[in-house]
Design an enzyme around this catalytic site. Structure first.
Site, PDB file in Angstrom:
ATOM      1  CG  HIS A 121      -1.655   1.267   1.458  1.00  0.00           C
ATOM      2  ND1 HIS A 121      -2.926   1.502   0.998  1.00  0.00           N
ATOM      3  CD2 HIS A 121      -1.272   2.405   2.099  1.00  0.00           C
ATOM      4  CE1 HIS A 121      -3.303   2.726   1.346  1.00  0.00           C
ATOM      5  NE2 HIS A 121      -2.310   3.295   2.027  1.00  0.00           N
ATOM      6  CD  GLU A 122       1.958   3.451   3.724  1.00  0.00           C
ATOM      7  OE1 GLU A 122       2.091   4.521   3.107  1.00  0.00           O
ATOM      8  OE2 GLU A 122       1.003   3.215   4.473  1.00  0.00           O
ATOM      9  CG  HIS A 125       0.527   6.283  -0.570  1.00  0.00           C
ATOM     10  ND1 HIS A 125      -0.653   6.798  -1.071  1.00  0.00           N
ATOM     11  CD2 HIS A 125       0.204   5.730   0.626  1.00  0.00           C
ATOM     12  CE1 HIS A 125      -1.640   6.555  -0.212  1.00  0.00           C
ATOM     13  NE2 HIS A 125      -1.143   5.899   0.824  1.00  0.00           N
TER      14      HIS A 125
END
Ligand SMILES: [Zn+2]
Length: 248
Positions: A121-122, A125
């Site tokens: 998920h990170e 980004h």
């Protein structure tokens, strides 16, 4: 990660304690403060229980969160982002200003389903940043004013409600409006990062279909819930402050 949820729930309490009319505002209190508080606390319980459950399940790929993030970044041709360890529990976030991907120790060093979901998920980004994803750029642009609004708010609420300064209540309404816009822009940014994470983990074979994929979904969906809860809390706080001003 990193919602303003904790801050917003704290300010909900402050708004409630500081309102001399308190329950006198009747159903507004329940709707604007009570319901968002319950949703927020429920979302926080959901995210910590999903994380603790799926951090005990070891993924068959047997790589740590840090290795997972580095592999994803490399595959996406991103070579200028550092993956670093942070001590804050659930303090995982991507810092676009320093191009650093912060993973909490539980994620950084662990080959669990939860750790891989969060690391991916990170990384999502970082990929958004590298690809100039518009909602991320918009969120970055309003971070400074959001920081100022959130730092001023406790003093504004105390001054406005406890000392009855009406001008400060109006200023507080503007601050909550800024936080509401920030939370609104945060939603597509977070949903998109999780959507990317699920696809990448599957395509790179880091997570296997079946139980592992289910676990990743549970962790990331629970995290998404905290962003919805933060949006609801910001909206509730704003409407509550507006209804207090209207009664003066
Ligand atoms: Zn995120």
């Amino acid at each position: 990660m990193y919602p303003l949820l904790g801050f917003l729930l704290g300010s909900s309490w402050l708004l409630f304690i500081g309102s001399p009319s308190g329950f006198g505002l009747g159903s507004n209190w329940l709707l604007y403060i009570g319901v968002p508080l319950i949703i927020g606390i429920w979302a926080q319980i959901r995210v910590s229980s999903a994380f603790s459950r799926w951090s005990k399940v070891r993924a068959s790929g047997n790589i740590t969160g840090a290795e997972c993030a580095r592999e994803i970044l490399q595959a996406a041709q991103i070579h200028d982002v550092n993956v670093v360890e942070t001590n804050d529990f659930l303090g995982d976030h991507y810092d676009p200003t320093k191009k650093q991907l912060h993973l909490s120790s539980n994620v950084y060093n662990t080959p669990s389903v939860a750790a891989l979901g969060i690391a991916a998920h990170e990384s999502g980004h970082a990929i958004q940043h590298a690809r100039a994803y518009a909602p991320l750029k918009a969120r970055m642009a309003i971070v400074p004013v959001t920081m100022i609004a959130s730092q001023m708010l406790p003093f504004i609420i105390i001054g406005g409600l406890f000392f009855g300064i009406t001008g400060l209540i109006t200023l507080g309404i503007w601050c909550y409006l800024i936080l509401l816009v920030f939370q609104l822009i945060t939603l597509p940014v977070e949903f998109d990062a999780s959507r990317r994470a699920k696809i990448i983990l599957r395509e790179m074979g880091i997570i296997q279909p079946g139980e592992e994929a289910v676990g990743v979904n549970k962790v990331l969906n629970a995290a998404a819930l905290t962003y919805i809860a933060a949006f609801v809390a910001a909206l509730g706080n704003l409407l509550w402050l507006m209804s207090i001003r209207d009664r003066r």
